[in-house]
Design an enzyme around this catalytic site. Structure first.
Site, short mmCIF file in Angstrom:
data_model
loop_
_atom_site.label_atom_id
_atom_site.label_comp_id
_atom_site.label_asym_id
_atom_site.label_seq_id
_atom_site.Cartn_x
_atom_site.Cartn_y
_atom_site.Cartn_z
N GLY A 45 0.83 -1.19 0.00
CA GLY A 45 0.00 0.00 0.00
C GLY A 45 0.87 1.24 0.00
O GLY A 45 2.02 1.21 0.46
N GLN A 50 2.95 9.92 1.35
CA GLN A 50 4.25 9.25 1.31
C GLN A 50 5.07 9.60 0.08
O GLN A 50 6.26 9.29 0.00
CB GLN A 50 4.06 7.73 1.37
CG GLN A 50 3.45 7.25 2.68
CD GLN A 50 3.30 5.75 2.72
OE1 GLN A 50 2.33 5.21 2.22
NE2 GLN A 50 4.29 5.06 3.28
N CYS A 98 6.26 -0.13 7.18
CA CYS A 98 5.79 1.03 6.41
C CYS A 98 6.95 1.51 5.55
O CYS A 98 8.09 1.61 6.03
CB CYS A 98 5.36 2.12 7.38
SG CYS A 98 4.81 3.63 6.57
N LEU A 99 6.66 1.83 4.29
CA LEU A 99 7.72 2.29 3.40
C LEU A 99 8.33 3.60 3.89
O LEU A 99 9.46 3.93 3.55
CB LEU A 99 7.18 2.47 1.98
CG LEU A 99 6.69 1.17 1.29
CD1 LEU A 99 6.13 1.48 -0.08
CD2 LEU A 99 7.81 0.14 1.20
N HIS A 140 -4.10 1.08 7.96
CA HIS A 140 -2.72 1.59 7.95
C HIS A 140 -2.60 2.73 6.94
O HIS A 140 -2.06 3.80 7.26
CB HIS A 140 -1.76 0.44 7.61
CG HIS A 140 -0.33 0.87 7.48
ND1 HIS A 140 0.67 0.44 8.32
CD2 HIS A 140 0.28 1.73 6.61
CE1 HIS A 140 1.80 1.02 7.96
NE2 HIS A 140 1.60 1.80 6.93
N GLU A 141 -3.11 2.50 5.72
CA GLU A 141 -2.97 3.51 4.66
C GLU A 141 -3.82 4.74 4.94
O GLU A 141 -3.38 5.87 4.73
CB GLU A 141 -3.33 2.91 3.29
CG GLU A 141 -2.42 1.78 2.83
CD GLU A 141 -0.94 2.11 2.91
OE1 GLU A 141 -0.57 3.28 2.70
OE2 GLU A 141 -0.14 1.21 3.19
N HIS A 144 -2.45 7.27 7.23
CA HIS A 144 -1.53 8.25 6.63
C HIS A 144 -2.27 9.52 6.21
O HIS A 144 -1.70 10.61 6.22
CB HIS A 144 -0.84 7.66 5.39
CG HIS A 144 0.32 6.75 5.71
ND1 HIS A 144 1.43 7.18 6.39
CD2 HIS A 144 0.55 5.45 5.41
CE1 HIS A 144 2.30 6.17 6.51
NE2 HIS A 144 1.78 5.11 5.93
ZN LIG Z 1 2.71 3.29 5.88
#
Ligand SMILES: [Zn+2]
Length: 184
Positions: A45, A50, A98-99, A140-141, A144
């Site tokens: 995701g 991000q 998480c990226l 999670h997404e 953000h």
């Molecule tokens: Zn993340």
């Protein structure tokens, strides 16, 4: 085009993201770039903050997990103007990464069922109850989009344990295979 991923410390990751209108410039291209960036970084995701944009756009790819979870075969979706209306169900702990937090993996407790509203890539509205692994990824997404990161859900003790890694990121050190944008 593969875009650099913004890492912990970048102010955009702490902003509440805005809804967009259908005439948002180059939206199709942006979505394609987000998919490419996520694929390149092996993510499931990616939320627009991000990649530095404070707007409510998220891409998710669960097809990569379909060997273990066949229900997600070919599952690649875009969520625009996404909002969680309610978190329900049983609280379940599962490890997340998480990226934007390379090298950090921690167990996070979340409800296993959510009520969400969003637009798809054709700007058609959906109102859905989502369960299971997808409900976790969406939480999670969509977090953000509220300026929240998964580490915010950790206990004070676990937060203390990852402090060194977070401080390194603030100093511009992030070890990962993809291009990032740190604060320094
Ligand atoms: Zn993340």
């Amino acid at each position: 085009m593969i875009l650099p991923i913004y890492v912990y410390g970048q102010p955009v990751l702490r902003k509440v993201a805005e809804d967009i209108t259908p005439d948002y410039p180059n939206l199709k291209e942006l979505i394609a770039n987000m998919f490419e960036t996520m694929d390149h970084a092996d993510g499931v995701g990616l939320a627009a903050p991000q990649i530095g944009l404070p707007i409510r756009v998220v891409v998710v790819d669960l097809d990569v997990l379909s060997e273990d979870m066949p229900e997600y075969k070919d599952f690649r979706k875009v969520y625009i103007n996404a909002h969680i209306l309610e978190v329900m169900g049983e609280e379940v702990s599962m490890e997340e990464g998480c990226l934007s937090l390379p090298g950090i993996h921690e167990s996070v407790k979340r409800g296993d069922k959510i009520h969400v509203r969003y637009l798809d890539e054709n700007m058609v509205e959906h109102d859905e109850i989502v369960e299971g692994y997808l409900a976790r990824v969406m939480q999670h997404e969509f977090d953000h989009l509220e300026g929240t990161m998964f580490i915010d859900h950790l206990s004070p003790l676990r937060k203390q344990m990852i402090k060194g890694k977070l401080n390194a990121m603030l100093k511009g050190k992030a070890r990962c295979s993809y291009r990032v944008k740190t604060v320094k």
